[in-house]
Design a protein around this motif. Structure first.
Motif, short mmCIF file in Angstrom:
data_model
loop_
_atom_site.label_atom_id
_atom_site.label_comp_id
_atom_site.label_asym_id
_atom_site.label_seq_id
_atom_site.Cartn_x
_atom_site.Cartn_y
_atom_site.Cartn_z
N GLN A 28 -27.54 -9.02 82.39
CA GLN A 28 -28.08 -8.27 84.12
C GLN A 28 -27.20 -6.73 83.48
OE1 GLN A 28 -29.04 -9.05 87.35
NE2 GLN A 28 -30.78 -7.60 87.17
N ARG A 29 -26.15 -7.31 83.20
CA ARG A 29 -25.14 -5.80 83.98
C ARG A 29 -25.17 -5.05 82.39
NH1 ARG A 29 -19.86 -7.78 87.39
NH2 ARG A 29 -20.87 -7.91 89.33
N LYS A 30 -25.14 -6.10 81.34
CA LYS A 30 -25.20 -5.11 80.32
C LYS A 30 -26.04 -4.32 79.71
CE LYS A 30 -21.37 -8.40 78.23
NZ LYS A 30 -21.48 -9.61 77.32
N GLY A 31 -27.03 -4.94 80.10
CA GLY A 31 -28.92 -3.90 80.08
C GLY A 31 -29.54 -5.10 79.48
N ASP A 32 -29.14 -6.32 79.24
CA ASP A 32 -29.86 -7.36 78.31
C ASP A 32 -30.77 -8.49 79.09
OD1 ASP A 32 -30.92 -8.87 76.09
OD2 ASP A 32 -28.50 -9.73 75.91
N ILE A 33 -31.53 -8.09 79.62
CA ILE A 33 -32.94 -7.83 80.29
C ILE A 33 -33.44 -9.30 79.54
CG2 ILE A 33 -34.84 -7.28 81.29
CD1 ILE A 33 -32.46 -6.23 82.51
N LYS A 34 -33.65 -9.49 78.49
CA LYS A 34 -34.36 -10.16 77.39
C LYS A 34 -33.32 -11.95 77.41
CE LYS A 34 -35.89 -11.95 73.19
NZ LYS A 34 -36.68 -11.76 71.70
N SER A 35 -32.13 -11.61 77.55
CA SER A 35 -31.27 -12.83 77.54
C SER A 35 -31.07 -13.70 79.47
CB SER A 35 -29.49 -12.02 77.33
OG SER A 35 -29.76 -12.27 76.55
N PHE A 36 -31.20 -12.26 80.19
CA PHE A 36 -31.12 -12.34 81.31
C PHE A 36 -31.99 -13.30 81.59
CE2 PHE A 36 -32.79 -11.37 85.24
CZ PHE A 36 -31.82 -12.11 86.40
N ALA A 37 -33.46 -12.77 81.33
CA ALA A 37 -34.45 -13.76 81.91
C ALA A 37 -34.37 -15.07 81.35
CB ALA A 37 -36.00 -13.08 81.25
N MET A 38 -34.49 -15.37 79.88
CA MET A 38 -33.81 -16.89 79.42
C MET A 38 -32.80 -17.47 80.04
SD MET A 38 -33.66 -16.22 75.14
CE MET A 38 -32.29 -16.30 74.38
N LEU A 39 -31.59 -16.67 80.24
CA LEU A 39 -30.62 -17.23 81.49
C LEU A 39 -30.94 -18.22 82.60
CD1 LEU A 39 -27.72 -15.75 79.87
CD2 LEU A 39 -27.32 -18.03 79.61
N SER A 40 -31.92 -17.00 83.24
CA SER A 40 -32.53 -17.35 84.48
C SER A 40 -33.34 -18.63 84.67
CB SER A 40 -33.78 -16.55 84.86
OG SER A 40 -32.24 -15.33 85.80
N ALA A 41 -34.13 -18.98 83.83
CA ALA A 41 -34.94 -19.65 83.18
C ALA A 41 -34.79 -21.41 83.17
CB ALA A 41 -36.23 -19.43 81.95
N GLU A 42 -33.28 -20.75 82.30
CA GLU A 42 -32.53 -21.98 81.64
C GLU A 42 -32.15 -22.26 83.49
OE1 GLU A 42 -29.17 -21.86 79.29
OE2 GLU A 42 -31.53 -21.26 77.52
N ALA A 43 -31.89 -21.64 84.71
CA ALA A 43 -31.08 -22.02 85.77
C ALA A 43 -31.84 -22.59 86.52
CB ALA A 43 -29.88 -20.86 86.10
N GLU A 44 -33.23 -21.74 86.49
CA GLU A 44 -34.32 -22.65 87.63
C GLU A 44 -34.66 -24.27 87.22
OE1 GLU A 44 -35.72 -21.41 90.62
OE2 GLU A 44 -34.33 -19.77 90.06
N LYS A 45 -34.98 -24.71 85.38
CA LYS A 45 -34.81 -25.77 85.42
C LYS A 45 -33.56 -26.58 85.76
CE LYS A 45 -35.08 -26.35 80.24
NZ LYS A 45 -35.36 -26.73 79.27
N ILE A 46 -32.27 -26.43 85.22
CA ILE A 46 -31.00 -27.28 86.28
C ILE A 46 -31.68 -27.81 87.17
CG2 ILE A 46 -28.62 -27.30 86.78
CD1 ILE A 46 -28.23 -25.62 83.79
N TRP A 47 -31.55 -26.67 88.26
CA TRP A 47 -32.00 -26.37 89.52
C TRP A 47 -33.27 -27.21 90.02
CZ3 TRP A 47 -29.18 -25.60 94.18
CH2 TRP A 47 -29.78 -25.61 94.63
N SER A 48 -34.32 -27.46 89.13
CA SER A 48 -35.20 -28.12 89.60
C SER A 48 -34.60 -29.72 89.69
CB SER A 48 -36.53 -28.23 88.77
OG SER A 48 -35.96 -28.16 87.38
N GLU A 49 -33.61 -29.97 88.35
CA GLU A 49 -33.30 -31.30 87.89
C GLU A 49 -32.12 -31.35 89.65
OE1 GLU A 49 -31.54 -31.97 84.13
OE2 GLU A 49 -33.03 -29.73 83.50
N ILE A 50 -31.58 -31.20 90.29
CA ILE A 50 -30.95 -30.96 90.80
C ILE A 50 -31.36 -31.53 92.12
CG2 ILE A 50 -29.16 -30.09 92.14
CD1 ILE A 50 -28.13 -27.82 89.92
#
Length: 59
Positions: A28-50
């Motif tokens: 996000q800091r680099k301005g790569d919003i597409k990667s930010f969205a993908m990484l955030s989605a992966e983090a949400e999936k991991i959080w649901s597993e937790i």
């Protein structure tokens, strides 16, 4: 008997979750919003597993 030797899957998932959030923040800091969205989605999936594992552990 030797349950203290077994790795804790929740601890491992929390570490992965923290890494994904950090990577997302950097993207996000680099301005790569597409990667930010993908990484955030992966983090949400991991959080649901937790949350699922913690719910099972609490029972």
């Amino acid at each position: 008997m030797f349950s203290f030797l077994k790795p804790d899957p929740i601890k491992k998932l929390r570490k992965e979750y923290d890494v994904k959030l950090e990577q997302g923040m950097q993207a996000q800091r680099k301005g790569d919003i597409k990667s930010f969205a993908m990484l955030s989605a992966e983090a949400e999936k991991i959080w649901s597993e937790i949350e699922t594992l913690e719910a099972k552990k609490a029972k």
